[in-house]
Motif scaffolding. Structure first.
Motif, PDB file in Angstrom:
ATOM      1  N   ARG A 259      73.506  52.189  29.581  1.00 27.61           N
ATOM      2  CA  ARG A 259      72.847  52.360  30.886  1.00 27.61           C
ATOM      3  C   ARG A 259      72.266  51.027  31.300  1.00 27.61           C
ATOM      4  NH1 ARG A 259      71.153  56.555  33.975  1.00 27.61           N
ATOM      5  NH2 ARG A 259      69.380  56.190  35.388  1.00 27.61           N
TER       6      ARG A 259
ATOM      7  N   SER B 110      70.107  48.811  34.068  1.00 28.18           N
ATOM      8  CA  SER B 110      69.043  48.996  35.044  1.00 28.18           C
ATOM      9  C   SER B 110      68.751  47.681  35.745  1.00 28.18           C
ATOM     10  CB  SER B 110      67.775  49.515  34.365  1.00 28.18           C
ATOM     11  OG  SER B 110      67.992  50.791  33.797  1.00 28.18           O
TER      12      SER B 110
ATOM     13  N   SER C 193      70.459  51.863  38.915  1.00 26.28           N
ATOM     14  CA  SER C 193      70.937  51.979  37.543  1.00 26.28           C
ATOM     15  C   SER C 193      72.417  52.333  37.535  1.00 26.28           C
ATOM     16  CB  SER C 193      70.148  53.059  36.790  1.00 26.28           C
ATOM     17  OG  SER C 193      68.788  52.716  36.703  1.00 26.28           O
TER      18      SER C 193
ATOM     19  N   GLN D 214      74.925  54.274  34.826  1.00 18.55           N
ATOM     20  CA  GLN D 214      75.223  54.950  33.579  1.00 18.55           C
ATOM     21  C   GLN D 214      76.715  54.833  33.331  1.00 18.55           C
ATOM     22  OE1 GLN D 214      73.186  56.534  31.275  1.00 18.55           O
ATOM     23  NE2 GLN D 214      75.052  56.733  30.044  1.00 18.55           N
TER      24      GLN D 214
END
Length: 119
Positions: free
Chosen positions: A19, A21, A79, A81
C-alpha cells in the motif's frame, strides 16, 4: 506551493501486496485530480491510476482488478493498494496531484518510492 511525501514502497514477493500513501502539504487546499504514476528502468513514466475531485477513479489496463486508488481531498492524501503484484510491476512509483488554473493543468510530483517485486 505543494510538497508531496510518499511512503509504502519496498520489496515484495510475486503475489504479494503493498500500500502506497502520499500526503500533500503546502498552500493549495485541494486538487482536481490525484494520481499515481510509475516509471520502470528504460521505460517512460506511465499512469497507474487517477481519482478525480468527484471521486471517479480510472485505471491503466494493467492495474484493473489488482490496484485500488483512494483519495481524501480534505486531508490531501491519496493511496494506492496494490494486490497480486507481479515482477513487471517493479518500478519507481510517483504521486501526482493536479489542479486546473484558468483551464490549464498544473501538476506536482513526489520524489518517488521504489517498488520491487521479486522472489
Amino acid at each position: 506551493q505543494v510538497q508531496l511525501a510518499e511512503s509504502g514502497g519496498g520489496l515484495v514477493q510475486p503475489g504479494g501486496s503493498l500500500r502506497l500513501s502520499c500526503v500533500a502539504s503546502g498552500t493549495i487546499p485541494s486538487f482536481d485530480n490525484m494520481a499515481w504514476y510509475r516509471e520502470a528502468p528504460g521505460k517512460q513514466r506511465e499512469l497507474v491510476a487517477l481519482i478525480t475531485r468527484g471521486g471517479v477513479s480510472k485505471y491503466a489496463g494493467f492495474a484493473e482488478g489488482r490496484f485500488t486508488i483512494s483519495g481524501d481531498n480534505a486531508k490531501r492524501t491519496v493511496s494506492l493498494q496494490m494486490n497480486d503484484l507481479k515482477p513487471e510491476d517493479t518500478a519507481v512509483y510517483y504521486c501526482n496531484v493536479q489542479r486546473f488554473v484558468v483551464g490549464e493543468p498544473v501538476g506536482y510530483w513526489g520524489q518517488g518510492t521504489q517498488v520491487t517485486v521479486s522472489s
